[in-house]
Motif scaffolding. Structure first.
Motif, PDB file in Angstrom:
ATOM      1  N   ARG A   1       0.775  -1.326  -0.084  1.00  0.00           N
ATOM      2  CA  ARG A   1      -0.003   0.041   0.035  1.00  0.00           C
ATOM      3  C   ARG A   1       0.689   1.164   0.066  1.00  0.00           C
ATOM      4  NH1 ARG A   1      -3.719  -1.495   4.840  1.00  0.00           N
ATOM      5  NH2 ARG A   1      -2.060  -2.883   5.209  1.00  0.00           N
ATOM      6  N   GLY A   2       1.907   1.228  -0.911  1.00  0.00           N
ATOM      7  CA  GLY A   2       2.651   2.428  -1.030  1.00  0.00           C
ATOM      8  C   GLY A   2       3.654   2.595   0.199  1.00  0.00           C
ATOM      9  N   ILE A   3       4.160   1.771   0.886  1.00  0.00           N
ATOM     10  CA  ILE A   3       4.929   2.001   1.889  1.00  0.00           C
ATOM     11  C   ILE A   3       5.932   0.802   1.864  1.00  0.00           C
ATOM     12  CG2 ILE A   3       5.305   2.022   4.278  1.00  0.00           C
ATOM     13  CD1 ILE A   3       3.626   4.189   3.664  1.00  0.00           C
ATOM     14  N   PHE A   4       7.445   1.090   2.080  1.00  0.00           N
ATOM     15  CA  PHE A   4       8.357   0.372   2.012  1.00  0.00           C
ATOM     16  C   PHE A   4       8.579   0.040   3.484  1.00  0.00           C
ATOM     17  CE2 PHE A   4      12.903  -0.338   2.464  1.00  0.00           C
ATOM     18  CZ  PHE A   4      13.365  -1.758   1.993  1.00  0.00           C
ATOM     19  N   GLU A   5       8.776  -1.317   3.807  1.00  0.00           N
ATOM     20  CA  GLU A   5       9.382  -1.408   5.266  1.00  0.00           C
ATOM     21  C   GLU A   5      10.584  -2.427   5.392  1.00  0.00           C
ATOM     22  OE1 GLU A   5       5.321  -1.772   8.077  1.00  0.00           O
ATOM     23  OE2 GLU A   5       5.383  -3.113   6.154  1.00  0.00           O
ATOM     24  N   LEU A   6      11.645  -2.247   6.074  1.00  0.00           N
ATOM     25  CA  LEU A   6      12.801  -3.096   6.105  1.00  0.00           C
ATOM     26  C   LEU A   6      12.735  -3.625   7.650  1.00  0.00           C
ATOM     27  CD1 LEU A   6      15.838  -3.872   5.363  1.00  0.00           C
ATOM     28  CD2 LEU A   6      16.312  -1.510   6.680  1.00  0.00           C
ATOM     29  N   PHE A   7      12.884  -4.962   7.617  1.00  0.00           N
ATOM     30  CA  PHE A   7      12.988  -5.608   8.995  1.00  0.00           C
ATOM     31  C   PHE A   7      14.402  -6.177   9.021  1.00  0.00           C
ATOM     32  CE2 PHE A   7       8.581  -5.093   7.964  1.00  0.00           C
ATOM     33  CZ  PHE A   7       8.333  -4.556   9.172  1.00  0.00           C
ATOM     34  N   ASP A   8      15.339  -6.160  10.005  1.00  0.00           N
ATOM     35  CA  ASP A   8      16.657  -6.823  10.037  1.00  0.00           C
ATOM     36  C   ASP A   8      16.309  -7.909  11.264  1.00  0.00           C
ATOM     37  OD1 ASP A   8      18.904  -7.802  10.558  1.00  0.00           O
ATOM     38  OD2 ASP A   8      19.966  -5.830  10.761  1.00  0.00           O
ATOM     39  N   LEU A   9      15.945  -8.948  10.921  1.00  0.00           N
ATOM     40  CA  LEU A   9      15.648 -10.091  11.830  1.00  0.00           C
ATOM     41  C   LEU A   9      16.660 -10.538  12.783  1.00  0.00           C
ATOM     42  CD1 LEU A   9      13.603 -12.227   9.134  1.00  0.00           C
ATOM     43  CD2 LEU A   9      12.850 -10.542  10.816  1.00  0.00           C
ATOM     44  N   SER A  10      18.097 -10.216  12.492  1.00  0.00           N
ATOM     45  CA  SER A  10      19.004 -10.269  13.542  1.00  0.00           C
ATOM     46  C   SER A  10      18.934  -9.498  14.630  1.00  0.00           C
ATOM     47  CB  SER A  10      20.464 -10.464  12.936  1.00  0.00           C
ATOM     48  OG  SER A  10      20.776  -8.984  12.433  1.00  0.00           O
ATOM     49  N   THR A  11      18.336  -8.180  14.291  1.00  0.00           N
ATOM     50  CA  THR A  11      18.225  -7.255  15.330  1.00  0.00           C
ATOM     51  C   THR A  11      16.740  -6.755  15.092  1.00  0.00           C
ATOM     52  OG1 THR A  11      20.398  -6.469  14.700  1.00  0.00           O
ATOM     53  CG2 THR A  11      19.143  -4.995  16.344  1.00  0.00           C
ATOM     54  N   PRO A  12      15.833  -7.348  15.776  1.00  0.00           N
ATOM     55  CA  PRO A  12      14.388  -6.990  15.595  1.00  0.00           C
ATOM     56  C   PRO A  12      14.002  -5.626  16.032  1.00  0.00           C
ATOM     57  CG  PRO A  12      14.670  -8.992  16.845  1.00  0.00           C
ATOM     58  CD  PRO A  12      16.079  -8.503  16.600  1.00  0.00           C
TER      59      PRO A  12
END
Length: 108
Positions: A17-28
């Protein structure tokens, strides 16, 4: 439309929905979120044979390339600890080319 997702090692990248999200699973606690018109992504290869450092950020000008963004175009950027070998760069280029098409932005 289903979210566009790319999982790479400990990184989870998602566009919805027009939003980029980045998650670093090694550092929640490490996350990054930005509307697509201001997203900028760069994998900086200082030496051709060495893994590059990925940068994800917000650009000052929405006319900047979404992927392959010039370092000086970033207003803010974050770089997870992951490194991207040159042979894996096409995964990111393909993904961000799809993302750029969603908001009529270019890749470099």
């Amino acid at each position: 439309m289903d979210p566009l997702v790319l999982n790479y090692e400990n990184l989870h990248l998602r566009v919805d929905r027009g939003i980029f999200e980045l998650f670093d699973l090694s550092t929640p606690s490490t996350t990054f979120r930005v509307p697509l018109p201001w997203l900028g992504v760069l994998i900086d290869y200082k030496k051709p044979d060495r893994p590059g450092k990925p940068y994800f950020g917000a650009v000052s000008d929405s006319g900047a390339a979404l992927y392959g963004t010039d370092k000086f175009a970033f207003r803010y950027s974050t770089s997870p600890v992951e490194r991207v070998p040159p042979g894996h760069e096409p995964l990111f280029r393909t993904y961000f080319t799809q993302v750029a098409a969603l908001v009529d932005r270019r890749v470099r």
